[in-house]
Structures are given as structure tokens and as C-alpha cells.
Design a protein around this motif. Structure first.
Motif, PDB file in Angstrom:
ATOM      1  N   CYS A  23      41.038  49.665  44.591  1.00 18.11           N
ATOM      2  CA  CYS A  23      40.286  50.683  43.853  1.00 18.11           C
ATOM      3  C   CYS A  23      38.985  50.943  44.596  1.00 18.11           C
ATOM      4  O   CYS A  23      38.158  50.035  44.744  1.00 18.11           O
ATOM      5  N   PRO A  24      38.744  52.157  45.102  1.00 20.26           N
ATOM      6  CA  PRO A  24      37.539  52.437  45.887  1.00 20.26           C
ATOM      7  C   PRO A  24      36.245  52.207  45.108  1.00 20.26           C
ATOM      8  O   PRO A  24      35.243  51.790  45.679  1.00 20.26           O
ATOM      9  N   VAL A  25      36.284  52.473  43.799  1.00 24.27           N
ATOM     10  CA  VAL A  25      35.072  52.282  42.983  1.00 24.27           C
ATOM     11  C   VAL A  25      34.735  50.799  42.901  1.00 24.27           C
ATOM     12  O   VAL A  25      33.585  50.396  43.129  1.00 24.27           O
ATOM     13  N   LEU A  26      35.737  49.975  42.590  1.00 24.54           N
ATOM     14  CA  LEU A  26      35.493  48.529  42.505  1.00 24.54           C
ATOM     15  C   LEU A  26      35.096  47.957  43.859  1.00 24.54           C
ATOM     16  O   LEU A  26      34.215  47.097  43.956  1.00 24.54           O
ATOM     17  N   GLU A  27      35.724  48.443  44.929  1.00 20.29           N
ATOM     18  CA  GLU A  27      35.401  47.970  46.261  1.00 20.29           C
ATOM     19  C   GLU A  27      33.945  48.281  46.610  1.00 20.29           C
ATOM     20  O   GLU A  27      33.229  47.457  47.166  1.00 20.29           O
ATOM     21  N   THR A  28      33.528  49.485  46.264  1.00 24.27           N
ATOM     22  CA  THR A  28      32.151  49.901  46.560  1.00 24.27           C
ATOM     23  C   THR A  28      31.136  49.078  45.774  1.00 24.27           C
ATOM     24  O   THR A  28      30.133  48.606  46.320  1.00 24.27           O
ATOM     25  N   LEU A  29      31.401  48.911  44.478  1.00 32.81           N
ATOM     26  CA  LEU A  29      30.482  48.147  43.634  1.00 32.81           C
ATOM     27  C   LEU A  29      30.411  46.690  44.066  1.00 32.81           C
ATOM     28  O   LEU A  29      29.340  46.071  44.030  1.00 32.81           O
ATOM     29  N   THR A  30      31.542  46.137  44.472  1.00 28.79           N
ATOM     30  CA  THR A  30      31.586  44.747  44.924  1.00 28.79           C
ATOM     31  C   THR A  30      30.716  44.548  46.161  1.00 28.79           C
ATOM     32  O   THR A  30      30.026  43.528  46.306  1.00 28.79           O
ATOM     33  N   LYS A  31      30.744  45.520  47.069  1.00 32.71           N
ATOM     34  CA  LYS A  31      29.954  45.422  48.300  1.00 32.71           C
ATOM     35  C   LYS A  31      28.482  45.731  48.060  1.00 32.71           C
ATOM     36  O   LYS A  31      27.599  45.217  48.734  1.00 32.71           O
TER      37      LYS A  31
END
Length: 266
Positions: A23-31
Motif C-alpha cells: 500500500c503506497p500510503v502505508l509505505e510512505t507513512l512508515t518511512k
């Protein structure tokens, strides 16, 4: 309930390897943010893909009781239980949706069994559920490669026995309404006909009506496949397989003979 770490969680592995895609949103928030909890990411993925696979928000809510809290600002920083409630219910919903969407023009979505793996569903069980769901929809020809000994034989036998009995019972009921075919019914083994109808009546009329009716030839083919896979699994299985096989074969032969007589009479 969101902050608990008790109970068995979903399959433990790197989140990026669990799902068909990240999920690009979760990936972005995680980083972007420090202190994001792995358990929170996992349960977010369950909710995300659970809805994508089922399109059933109620099923996802039953599986993830803290669903609404996942959308709070600091939910990613909170330790959450990765225990999924009613996992089988959620997966069965996904199976039903996948079977409904599968056609001759589309391939089986492999992510279905990946989703089952994440939820801890045995692969043989998952394949058996999907195969029987397809058969209920009359999509026999689309799963010929799936009907093998890799399925859960006991479950497959009990499910497909019911499907066959419903199909045969429905065919007999339809033929009884046709004057030219009443003689076909009288030529069948009365005890076998009664047994098939008794088996079919174990589920409601609504359930029986929801099963797709296929041709007698397709039903005969399925009966043969069931015999090849489940013969010898124990109990009175062999006798029941024999009874179903003999009845549907006799029915097909009698109908073909009657149709030939009708053609000659024209």
C-alpha cells in the motif's frame, strides 16, 4: 482491544512479502514517521486487503473489531493485536467473491490463497472451499485443474455429494413436470431417487434454488471426478459414490434414449 498484544497473530513474516502489492500510503507513512508499530501496519493490511477481497465492510468489521480506530491520527504508533477475529468467515467471504468474479475470460486470482495464508487458512482447505463455491455456481469447467487429490477429501466429498444430490434432484423434479419424460423417472432405482432427494432436502429450498443447475452430462462428469478423488476414503463413501454414479448415469442414458424416440416420432 486495539492495544492488546495477546492471542495468536496473523502469519508472521515481513509485511512486504505477505501481500500482492504494498500500500503506497502505508509505505510512505512508515518511512516518514518514527516509531510506527509493525503490529499496527499488519492489522491495517488485514483491513485493507480484507475489504478489497470481499467488498464486505461488515465482514471486515467482524474480523477487525477495532476497524474504526485504525483511522485515528496516531493509530500507526499504537501497539495493536494482530489477532484476527472470525478469520474463517472473512476468508469464506473472499472465496465467494472471487468465485463470483471468476469467468472463462479471467484467471483465478492467486492473491485469494495468499490472503488465506496470511489468515492461517490451510491451502488444501482454501482450495476446497473455492472449488465447491465454483461448483455451486455451475462453473465446473473452469476448475478442472483444481479438482485433484490436493484438496481436503473429506470436506470435498461432503460438499460435492450435496451439490450432486441437489442437481440430480432438481433434474428429476423438472422431468416429472414434463409428460414425455415421466417414464424416464419410473425407470430409475426408486430407493436411489429417494435417498438423493432426502440428501438434497437437508438444506433449505432457498439454498437449493441458489445452486446453479447444469446439464446432466456436466453432473455425470462431476460424479465421475468425485469418485476418482474420494474413492476409498472410508465409511460408506464408496456405496454413496456408487449410488450417485449409477443414478446419474442411468438418468443420462434414459433421457438420451427418450430424446431419440422423440426425434424418430417426428
Amino acid at each position: 482491544e486495539c492495544s492488546s498484544n495477546e492471542g495468536p497473530g496473523i502469519y508472521s513474516e515481513s509485511t512486504s512479502k505477505l501481500w500482492p502489492y504494498a500500500c503506497p500510503v502505508l509505505e510512505t507513512l512508515t518511512k516518514k514517521y518514527m516509531g510506527v508499530q509493525q503490529s499496527s501496519i499488519e492489522i491495517h493490511y488485514v483491513a485493507l486487503f480484507g475489504f478489497e477481497m470481499t467488498q464486505d465492510l461488515a465482514a471486515v468489521r467482524r474480523a477487525v473489531p477495532c476497524l474504526e480506530r485504525l483511522f485515528l491520527v496516531r493509530s500507526l504508533h499504537s501497539k495493536m493485536t494482530t489477532k484476527v477475529e472470525q478469520k474463517m468467515d472473512l476468508f469464506r467471504c473472499a472465496v465467494a467473491k472471487c468465485a463470483e468474479n471468476t469467468s472463462m475470460q479471467t484467471k483465478l486470482d492467486a492473491s485469494l490463497f495468499l490472503f488465506g495464508r496470511v489468515l492461517g487458512v490451510d491451502l488444501a482447505l482454501g482450495k476446497t472451499w473455492f472449488a465447491t463455491e465454483m461448483l455451486k455456481l455451475g462453473k465446473d469447467a473452469m476448475i478442472s485443474n483444481l479438482i485433484t487429490t490436493s484438496l481436503d477429501e473429506d470436506l470435498f466429498f461432503s460438499e460435492v455429494k450435496l451439490i450432486l444430490c441437489i442437481r440430480i434432484g432438481s433434474s428429476i423434479e423438472s422431468l416429472r413436470q414434463m409428460k414425455n419424460y415421466r417414464q424416464v423417472i419410473s425407470s430409475l432405482d426408486a430407493d436411489a431417487v429417494r435417498w438423493v432427494q432426502d440428501e438434497a432436502s437437508k438444506c433449505s429450498r432457498e439454498t437449493r434454488d441458489s445452486y446453479a443447475q447444469t446439464s446432466l452430462v456436466a453432473t455425470q462428469s462431476l460424479a465421475l471426478r468425485l469418485r476418482n478423488i474420494c474413492c476409498g476414503i472410508g465409511g460408506d463413501t464408496d456405496d454413496q459414490l456408487q449410488a450417485i454414479g449409477d443414478l446419474v448415469t442411468g438418468l443420462v442414458s434414459a433421457v438420451k434414449k427418450r430424446e431419440g424416440e422423440n426425434i424418430l416420432a417426428v
